[in-house]
Design a protein around this motif. Sequence first.
Motif, PDB file in Angstrom:
ATOM      1  N   ASP A 210       0.941  -1.342   0.035  1.00  0.00           N
ATOM      2  CA  ASP A 210      -0.032   0.070   0.006  1.00  0.00           C
ATOM      3  C   ASP A 210       0.766   1.199  -0.090  1.00  0.00           C
ATOM      4  N   GLY A 211       2.347   0.989  -0.127  1.00  0.00           N
ATOM      5  CA  GLY A 211       3.150   2.280  -0.216  1.00  0.00           C
ATOM      6  C   GLY A 211       3.698   2.787   1.117  1.00  0.00           C
ATOM      7  N   LYS A 212       3.366   2.092   2.279  1.00  0.00           N
ATOM      8  CA  LYS A 212       3.848   2.577   3.697  1.00  0.00           C
ATOM      9  C   LYS A 212       5.296   2.235   3.477  1.00  0.00           C
ATOM     10  N   LYS A 213       5.967   3.329   4.321  1.00  0.00           N
ATOM     11  CA  LYS A 213       7.537   3.351   4.275  1.00  0.00           C
ATOM     12  C   LYS A 213       7.869   2.697   5.505  1.00  0.00           C
ATOM     13  N   PHE A 214       8.846   1.579   5.337  1.00  0.00           N
ATOM     14  CA  PHE A 214       9.271   1.033   6.434  1.00  0.00           C
ATOM     15  C   PHE A 214      10.780   1.063   6.478  1.00  0.00           C
ATOM     16  N   VAL A 215      11.410   1.369   7.627  1.00  0.00           N
ATOM     17  CA  VAL A 215      12.769   1.483   7.670  1.00  0.00           C
ATOM     18  C   VAL A 215      13.426   0.603   9.002  1.00  0.00           C
ATOM     19  N   THR A 216      14.610   0.401   8.849  1.00  0.00           N
ATOM     20  CA  THR A 216      15.363  -0.526  10.033  1.00  0.00           C
ATOM     21  C   THR A 216      15.959   0.653  11.130  1.00  0.00           C
ATOM     22  N   GLY A 217      15.772  -0.393  12.222  1.00  0.00           N
ATOM     23  CA  GLY A 217      16.436   0.313  13.589  1.00  0.00           C
ATOM     24  C   GLY A 217      17.182  -0.584  14.041  1.00  0.00           C
ATOM     25  N   GLN A 218      18.585  -0.338  14.432  1.00  0.00           N
ATOM     26  CA  GLN A 218      19.634  -1.374  14.893  1.00  0.00           C
ATOM     27  C   GLN A 218      19.792  -1.242  16.206  1.00  0.00           C
ATOM     28  N   VAL A 219      19.964  -2.446  16.929  1.00  0.00           N
ATOM     29  CA  VAL A 219      20.233  -2.462  18.289  1.00  0.00           C
ATOM     30  C   VAL A 219      21.497  -2.845  18.509  1.00  0.00           C
ATOM     31  N   ASP A 220      22.297  -2.362  19.790  1.00  0.00           N
ATOM     32  CA  ASP A 220      23.490  -2.742  19.892  1.00  0.00           C
ATOM     33  C   ASP A 220      23.731  -4.152  20.440  1.00  0.00           C
ATOM     34  N   GLU A 221      22.829  -4.853  21.082  1.00  0.00           N
ATOM     35  CA  GLU A 221      22.668  -6.129  21.636  1.00  0.00           C
ATOM     36  C   GLU A 221      21.409  -6.727  21.557  1.00  0.00           C
ATOM     37  N   TRP A 222      21.548  -7.833  21.174  1.00  0.00           N
ATOM     38  CA  TRP A 222      20.184  -8.837  20.995  1.00  0.00           C
ATOM     39  C   TRP A 222      20.498  -9.970  21.621  1.00  0.00           C
ATOM     40  N   MET A 223      19.700 -10.342  22.768  1.00  0.00           N
ATOM     41  CA  MET A 223      20.016 -11.292  23.582  1.00  0.00           C
ATOM     42  C   MET A 223      18.495 -12.357  23.706  1.00  0.00           C
ATOM     43  N   ASP A 224      18.824 -13.636  23.088  1.00  0.00           N
ATOM     44  CA  ASP A 224      17.584 -14.469  22.882  1.00  0.00           C
ATOM     45  C   ASP A 224      17.526 -15.337  24.246  1.00  0.00           C
ATOM     46  N   CYS A 225      16.266 -15.568  24.886  1.00  0.00           N
ATOM     47  CA  CYS A 225      15.727 -16.215  25.935  1.00  0.00           C
ATOM     48  C   CYS A 225      15.039 -17.635  25.517  1.00  0.00           C
ATOM     49  N   GLY A 226      15.299 -18.162  24.436  1.00  0.00           N
ATOM     50  CA  GLY A 226      14.418 -19.286  23.849  1.00  0.00           C
ATOM     51  C   GLY A 226      14.526 -20.480  24.495  1.00  0.00           C
ATOM     52  N   ASN A 227      15.962 -20.950  24.850  1.00  0.00           N
ATOM     53  CA  ASN A 227      15.917 -22.047  25.670  1.00  0.00           C
ATOM     54  C   ASN A 227      17.232 -22.177  26.858  1.00  0.00           C
ATOM     55  N   LYS A 228      17.239 -23.060  27.393  1.00  0.00           N
ATOM     56  CA  LYS A 228      18.053 -23.102  28.696  1.00  0.00           C
ATOM     57  C   LYS A 228      19.403 -22.285  28.391  1.00  0.00           C
ATOM     58  N   LYS A 229      20.100 -23.132  27.248  1.00  0.00           N
ATOM     59  CA  LYS A 229      21.370 -22.654  27.025  1.00  0.00           C
ATOM     60  C   LYS A 229      21.693 -20.985  26.732  1.00  0.00           C
ATOM     61  N   VAL A 230      20.949 -20.612  25.829  1.00  0.00           N
ATOM     62  CA  VAL A 230      21.068 -19.208  25.337  1.00  0.00           C
ATOM     63  C   VAL A 230      20.323 -18.062  26.549  1.00  0.00           C
ATOM     64  N   THR A 231      19.572 -18.926  27.535  1.00  0.00           N
ATOM     65  CA  THR A 231      19.204 -17.988  28.546  1.00  0.00           C
ATOM     66  C   THR A 231      20.186 -17.596  29.598  1.00  0.00           C
ATOM     67  N   VAL A 232      21.243 -18.844  29.894  1.00  0.00           N
ATOM     68  CA  VAL A 232      22.276 -18.787  30.630  1.00  0.00           C
ATOM     69  C   VAL A 232      23.379 -17.867  30.228  1.00  0.00           C
ATOM     70  N   GLU A 233      23.442 -17.955  28.779  1.00  0.00           N
ATOM     71  CA  GLU A 233      24.479 -16.789  28.181  1.00  0.00           C
ATOM     72  C   GLU A 233      23.775 -15.389  28.044  1.00  0.00           C
ATOM     73  N   THR A 234      22.584 -15.492  27.957  1.00  0.00           N
ATOM     74  CA  THR A 234      22.012 -13.802  28.020  1.00  0.00           C
ATOM     75  C   THR A 234      22.146 -13.335  29.565  1.00  0.00           C
ATOM     76  N   ASN A 235      21.921 -14.347  30.803  1.00  0.00           N
ATOM     77  CA  ASN A 235      22.139 -13.946  31.902  1.00  0.00           C
ATOM     78  C   ASN A 235      23.541 -13.361  32.012  1.00  0.00           C
ATOM     79  N   GLN A 236      24.559 -13.991  31.641  1.00  0.00           N
ATOM     80  CA  GLN A 236      25.820 -13.770  31.648  1.00  0.00           C
ATOM     81  C   GLN A 236      26.236 -12.273  31.079  1.00  0.00           C
ATOM     82  N   ARG A 237      25.656 -11.970  29.813  1.00  0.00           N
ATOM     83  CA  ARG A 237      25.975 -10.976  29.247  1.00  0.00           C
ATOM     84  C   ARG A 237      25.170  -9.820  29.884  1.00  0.00           C
ATOM     85  N   MET A 238      24.199  -9.934  30.362  1.00  0.00           N
ATOM     86  CA  MET A 238      23.239  -8.831  31.132  1.00  0.00           C
ATOM     87  C   MET A 238      23.797  -8.462  32.356  1.00  0.00           C
TER      88      MET A 238
END
Length: 338
Positions: A210-238
């Motif tokens: 429909d012609g709507k304008k979409f742009v990107t925004g970028q984050v410095d850090e993106w941390m997943d909490c999807g499973n046990k392994k990455v949640t422990v890693e995210t805890n460490q980074r946070m």
Amino acid sequence: MKIIVPMAGRGSRLRPHSLTVPKPLIPVAGKPIVHRLVSDIAKVLGEPIEEVAFILGDPAFFGDDVVASLTALAEELGAKASIYRQDQPLGTGHAIMSAAPSLSGPAVIAYADTLIRAEFNLDKDADSVIWVKQVDQPEAFGVVKLNDANEIVELVEKPEEFVSDLAVIGIYYFKDVGALKTELQYVLDNNVINGGEYQINDGIKRMMADGKKFVTGQVDEWMDCGNKKVTVETNQRMLGFLEKDGENMISTSIKKENANIIEPCFIGENVVLKNTTIGPFVSIGADTVIEESTVKNSIIQSHTTIKNANLDNAMIGNHVKYNGNFETISIGDYSVLE
């Protein structure tokens, strides 16, 4: 500004921890995932939040205690809390439309299984901003395709051939989220299904057409909490980020006896540590007792007792009793291993 938070899923990849506690309410670095996400988004938006709409699942699982926790979160931001229910797991687009009465005006939609660190200014000239993060393996993600003006012209899910390395992280801004509502209503009314579900991307693609304008925004850090392994890693980074921010993460009410704490760590109220070394990168919930143990790179929730343990990369739930010498473990709430 509104924040819309779809969080009706059961978090099956984080079991056993999500069997008794909804995944967005599992603490990381001492604070529930959804509380940290919403607070961080509000902080980087830098403008008043008038409403936070939460889309929950089955009331038997997302019960009154969950509603009370989320209401308090919104009120801390000076916002109204709206609670909606997605009665069937029919996809991201269906989840958002479950909050149809709140879909008007400027809004951020954020899925409650990820954490970010970012500083940004919204592009108010755009109809929408989709936040992305540059990744090494774009074929494993949904990515955006840009034109020469750096506007988003296509969303591609797990591309087999290279499209871009900018992965969609599940956070969106809409200048008027009512436009998305209109297109998602079309998706529902015309039974537009992908992967067996109604998807937010199909509404977004109709907005683009429909012609709507979409742009990107970028984050410095993106941390997943999807499973046990990455949640422990995210805890460490946070924990590392919070230490740099100068945040005090160790309660003054802890009791130590021949115990050593190697920071950064989060240690909650009334924790007891005896003949134990904690850290680095450990989060411990309130009223937990740890004796004769060494713990690092781990998450231990509240009201739990740990003895004779040597833990690394572990995740242990609430009200657990554990006495043993396993190192890398994942134990859900109300478990006993002695």
